[in-house]
Design an enzyme around this catalytic site. Structure first.
Site, PDB file in Angstrom:
ATOM      1  N   SER A  30       0.732  -1.258  -0.032  1.00 34.69           N
ATOM      2  CA  SER A  30      -0.111   0.012  -0.035  1.00 34.69           C
ATOM      3  C   SER A  30       0.831   1.186   0.004  1.00 34.69           C
ATOM      4  O   SER A  30       0.192   2.432  -0.343  1.00 34.69           O
ATOM      5  CB  SER A  30      -0.894   0.003   1.203  1.00 34.69           C
ATOM      6  OG  SER A  30      -0.369  -0.089   2.395  1.00 34.69           O
ATOM      7  N   HIS A  70       1.193   4.270   6.796  1.00 34.47           N
ATOM      8  CA  HIS A  70       0.644   5.089   5.663  1.00 34.47           C
ATOM      9  C   HIS A  70       0.932   6.709   5.959  1.00 34.47           C
ATOM     10  O   HIS A  70       1.507   7.078   6.838  1.00 34.47           O
ATOM     11  CB  HIS A  70      -0.870   5.020   5.607  1.00 34.47           C
ATOM     12  CG  HIS A  70      -1.401   3.936   5.008  1.00 34.47           C
ATOM     13  ND1 HIS A  70      -2.872   3.384   4.967  1.00 34.47           N
ATOM     14  CD2 HIS A  70      -0.718   2.806   4.260  1.00 34.47           C
ATOM     15  CE1 HIS A  70      -2.733   2.485   4.466  1.00 34.47           C
ATOM     16  NE2 HIS A  70      -1.697   1.851   4.094  1.00 34.47           N
ATOM     17  N   ASP A  96      -7.901   6.480   4.303  1.00 33.31           N
ATOM     18  CA  ASP A  96      -8.055   5.309   5.426  1.00 33.31           C
ATOM     19  C   ASP A  96      -9.391   5.257   6.146  1.00 33.31           C
ATOM     20  O   ASP A  96      -9.290   4.335   7.287  1.00 33.31           O
ATOM     21  CB  ASP A  96      -6.526   5.224   6.212  1.00 33.31           C
ATOM     22  CG  ASP A  96      -5.406   4.784   5.660  1.00 33.31           C
ATOM     23  OD1 ASP A  96      -5.646   4.413   4.393  1.00 33.31           O
ATOM     24  OD2 ASP A  96      -4.431   5.018   6.097  1.00 33.31           O
TER      25      ASP A  96
END
Length: 153
Positions: A30, A70, A96
């Site tokens: 990701s 992230h 998210d």
């Protein structure tokens, strides 16, 4: 002695970095192209440093055991000094909010495990292989145990 030394080093890193987990492995794609699956990240979590847009954070979400790596996408600062932020994986098409706990729209500093300060590419693949294929883990442990028994001084 080896195990206790490793534990002391880990606890020392926790104190120095301010993070409950000073080293983590990227488990998914990701965050590509910034980080790839198997990259080893070094984290710090100094509370006096504010979270900023563009920074890569590792955070825990209630109900999930594994932390997520992230990038901070948006900040929401209140006049009383509290900061909330939204994250997104570089390789993901949406933010998210779908990963957060039910009803949670923003993260706070209490959710942050650490902030990425450096990395070693692909070093964490050993961890991923041992978790995905437990037989490899048991084979390595058996080999190490046998080695210790055979090579006693």
């Amino acid at each position: 002695m080896i195990v206790s030394s490793a534990l002391m080093i880990w606890k020392g890193l926790m104190v120095v970095t301010g993070s409950e987990s000073p080293i983590v492995v990227v488990l998914s794609g990701s965050m590509e192209p910034a980080f790839h699956r198997g990259d080893l990240l070094f984290l710090t979590n100094y509370q006096q440093e504010p979270v900023r847009v563009g920074e890569i954070v590792v955070f825990k979400v209630e109900g999930r055991d594994i932390p997520i790596v992230h990038r901070v996408l948006k900040l929401h600062e209140k006049k009383n000094g509290t900061i909330k932020f939204l994250t997104k994986g570089d390789n993901n098409s949406v933010d998210d909010r779908g990963l957060y706990a039910q009803g949670q729209l923003w993260l706070t500093n209490k959710d942050v495990v650490g902030r990425a300060r450096g990395f070693l590419p692909h070093v964490g693949m050993v961890t991923i292989l041992m978790n995905e294929y437990p037989k490899i883990k048991f084979a390595i442990l058996a080999f190490l145990g046998l080695y210790v028994l055979v090579h006693r001084e």
